[in-house]
Design a protein around this motif. Structure first.
Motif, PDB file in Angstrom:
ATOM      1  N   MET A   1      -4.840 -12.095   7.694  1.00 43.02           N
ATOM      2  CA  MET A   1      -4.061 -10.901   7.934  1.00 43.02           C
ATOM      3  C   MET A   1      -4.609  -9.791   7.043  1.00 43.02           C
ATOM      4  N   SER A   2      -4.816  -8.612   7.649  1.00 42.27           N
ATOM      5  CA  SER A   2      -5.299  -7.477   6.859  1.00 42.27           C
ATOM      6  C   SER A   2      -4.136  -6.590   6.452  1.00 42.27           C
ATOM      7  N   THR A   3      -4.332  -5.863   5.368  1.00 44.25           N
ATOM      8  CA  THR A   3      -3.279  -4.980   4.874  1.00 44.25           C
ATOM      9  C   THR A   3      -3.778  -3.542   4.872  1.00 44.25           C
ATOM     10  N   LEU A   4      -2.840  -2.621   4.883  1.00 49.65           N
ATOM     11  CA  LEU A   4      -3.128  -1.204   4.798  1.00 49.65           C
ATOM     12  C   LEU A   4      -2.374  -0.671   3.598  1.00 49.65           C
ATOM     13  N   ARG A   5      -3.102  -0.073   2.670  1.00 47.80           N
ATOM     14  CA  ARG A   5      -2.503   0.445   1.438  1.00 47.80           C
ATOM     15  C   ARG A   5      -2.551   1.968   1.471  1.00 47.80           C
ATOM     16  N   ILE A   6      -1.393   2.590   1.236  1.00 48.54           N
ATOM     17  CA  ILE A   6      -1.270   4.046   1.230  1.00 48.54           C
ATOM     18  C   ILE A   6      -0.684   4.477  -0.103  1.00 48.54           C
ATOM     19  N   SER A   7      -1.280   5.496  -0.706  1.00 46.57           N
ATOM     20  CA  SER A   7      -0.762   6.060  -1.953  1.00 46.57           C
ATOM     21  C   SER A   7      -0.001   7.339  -1.634  1.00 46.57           C
ATOM     22  N   LEU A   8       1.178   7.485  -2.236  1.00 54.33           N
ATOM     23  CA  LEU A   8       2.025   8.658  -2.020  1.00 54.33           C
ATOM     24  C   LEU A   8       2.317   9.320  -3.352  1.00 54.33           C
ATOM     25  N   ARG A   9       2.419  10.655  -3.327  1.00 53.72           N
ATOM     26  CA  ARG A   9       2.788  11.414  -4.519  1.00 53.72           C
ATOM     27  C   ARG A   9       4.306  11.506  -4.621  1.00 53.72           C
ATOM     28  N   ALA A  10       4.809  11.813  -5.796  1.00 53.43           N
ATOM     29  CA  ALA A  10       6.249  11.986  -6.010  1.00 53.43           C
ATOM     30  C   ALA A  10       6.780  13.044  -5.053  1.00 53.43           C
ATOM     31  N   GLY A  11       7.878  12.737  -4.372  1.00 54.89           N
ATOM     32  CA  GLY A  11       8.517  13.658  -3.449  1.00 54.89           C
ATOM     33  C   GLY A  11       7.915  13.678  -2.058  1.00 54.89           C
ATOM     34  N   GLU A  12       6.804  12.982  -1.848  1.00 55.81           N
ATOM     35  CA  GLU A  12       6.150  12.976  -0.542  1.00 55.81           C
ATOM     36  C   GLU A  12       6.938  12.108   0.432  1.00 55.81           C
ATOM     37  N   ARG A  13       6.917  12.524   1.696  1.00 56.30           N
ATOM     38  CA  ARG A  13       7.605  11.769   2.749  1.00 56.30           C
ATOM     39  C   ARG A  13       6.592  11.076   3.637  1.00 56.30           C
ATOM     40  N   ILE A  14       7.041   9.965   4.212  1.00 53.04           N
ATOM     41  CA  ILE A  14       6.255   9.235   5.198  1.00 53.04           C
ATOM     42  C   ILE A  14       7.223   8.818   6.308  1.00 53.04           C
ATOM     43  N   PHE A  15       6.767   8.895   7.533  1.00 50.35           N
ATOM     44  CA  PHE A  15       7.562   8.510   8.697  1.00 50.35           C
ATOM     45  C   PHE A  15       7.066   7.139   9.137  1.00 50.35           C
ATOM     46  N   VAL A  16       7.933   6.127   9.076  1.00 49.73           N
ATOM     47  CA  VAL A  16       7.557   4.754   9.373  1.00 49.73           C
ATOM     48  C   VAL A  16       8.471   4.198  10.457  1.00 49.73           C
ATOM     49  N   ASN A  17       7.879   3.851  11.605  1.00 48.24           N
ATOM     50  CA  ASN A  17       8.634   3.293  12.718  1.00 48.24           C
ATOM     51  C   ASN A  17       9.908   4.072  13.010  1.00 48.24           C
ATOM     52  N   GLY A  18       9.808   5.400  12.945  1.00 50.95           N
ATOM     53  CA  GLY A  18      10.940   6.261  13.245  1.00 50.95           C
ATOM     54  C   GLY A  18      11.822   6.602  12.062  1.00 50.95           C
ATOM     55  N   ALA A  19      11.659   5.922  10.946  1.00 51.81           N
ATOM     56  CA  ALA A  19      12.460   6.205   9.748  1.00 51.81           C
ATOM     57  C   ALA A  19      11.696   7.166   8.835  1.00 51.81           C
ATOM     58  N   VAL A  20      12.439   8.050   8.172  1.00 52.97           N
ATOM     59  CA  VAL A  20      11.826   8.966   7.206  1.00 52.97           C
ATOM     60  C   VAL A  20      12.110   8.423   5.815  1.00 52.97           C
ATOM     61  N   MET A  21      11.052   8.261   5.035  1.00 51.44           N
ATOM     62  CA  MET A  21      11.187   7.767   3.665  1.00 51.44           C
ATOM     63  C   MET A  21      10.579   8.792   2.727  1.00 51.44           C
ATOM     64  N   ARG A  22      11.221   9.000   1.570  1.00 52.32           N
ATOM     65  CA  ARG A  22      10.664   9.869   0.527  1.00 52.32           C
ATOM     66  C   ARG A  22      10.616   9.059  -0.756  1.00 52.32           C
ATOM     67  N   VAL A  23       9.508   9.166  -1.456  1.00 52.28           N
ATOM     68  CA  VAL A  23       9.372   8.435  -2.715  1.00 52.28           C
ATOM     69  C   VAL A  23       9.698   9.372  -3.872  1.00 52.28           C
ATOM     70  N   ASP A  24      10.312   8.836  -4.917  1.00 54.02           N
ATOM     71  CA  ASP A  24      10.712   9.675  -6.050  1.00 54.02           C
ATOM     72  C   ASP A  24       9.653   9.739  -7.141  1.00 54.02           C
ATOM     73  N   ARG A  25       8.631   8.907  -7.034  1.00 55.41           N
ATOM     74  CA  ARG A  25       7.533   8.932  -8.004  1.00 55.41           C
ATOM     75  C   ARG A  25       6.260   8.467  -7.304  1.00 55.41           C
ATOM     76  N   LYS A  26       5.142   8.719  -7.941  1.00 56.78           N
ATOM     77  CA  LYS A  26       3.870   8.288  -7.380  1.00 56.78           C
ATOM     78  C   LYS A  26       3.930   6.783  -7.137  1.00 56.78           C
ATOM     79  N   THR A  27       3.542   6.387  -5.943  1.00 55.53           N
ATOM     80  CA  THR A  27       3.634   4.977  -5.603  1.00 55.53           C
ATOM     81  C   THR A  27       2.602   4.624  -4.542  1.00 55.53           C
ATOM     82  N   SER A  28       2.399   3.355  -4.360  1.00 55.28           N
ATOM     83  CA  SER A  28       1.548   2.840  -3.292  1.00 55.28           C
ATOM     84  C   SER A  28       2.380   1.891  -2.445  1.00 55.28           C
TER      85      SER A  28
END
Length: 151
Positions: free
Chosen positions: A1-28
């Protein structure tokens, strides 16, 4: 199984399977299976969809962002694409529209958006328009992916 790794900055949003997520700190984030996602930097607001290809981009992004209404968005995509095929004469744009249709048909809207972003500068040149700052960002920004994998 392969994985996909995404890095996000603090406050950045990502839309995943219709859900909106925002991270509060830099994260992967690592996706371990197939997932439909869109980074905030690739989201085009309705008010910014001022050209035919940007309007098509907005429709395709709705397939990703709102999976519950994807069938309606796909119908809109098919109608819009047909109109665009009759409007553009540039071989590269016409070939791109065929590629995008194939990607949407194979349920690969993320790839279709990527292809659309590559066509927007051609459309700008044809229309003689100068994109604003955000429009340039969706055209040229590439996702910050640490490793390729599942999508």
């Amino acid at each position: 199984m392969s994985t996909l790794r995404i890095s996000l900055r603090a406050g950045e949003r990502i839309f995943v399977n219709g859900a909106v997520m925002r991270v509060d700190r830099k994260t992967s984030i690592e996706f371990l299976n197939d997932v439909a996602f869109l980074l905030e930097g690739h989201v085009l607001q309705a008010s910014e969809a001022k050209t035919p290809l940007r309007q098509l981009y907005f429709i395709v992004q709705m397939i990703l962002i709102d999976p519950a209404n994807a069938a309606v968005a796909k119908e809109m995509f098919a109608r819009s694409r047909e109109l665009l095929l009759g409007s553009f004469k540039t071989p590269e744009i016409l070939a791109g529209l065929e590629d995008i249709d194939d990607m949407v048909g194979r349920n690969r809207p993320f790839d279709a958006l990527k292809r659309l972003r590559s066509l927007i500068p051609l459309e700008d040149a044809i229309m003689g328009s100068v994109p604003d700052r955000h429009e340039t960002a969706i055209e040229l920004e590439t996702p910050r992916i640490a490793a390729q994998g599942a999508r």
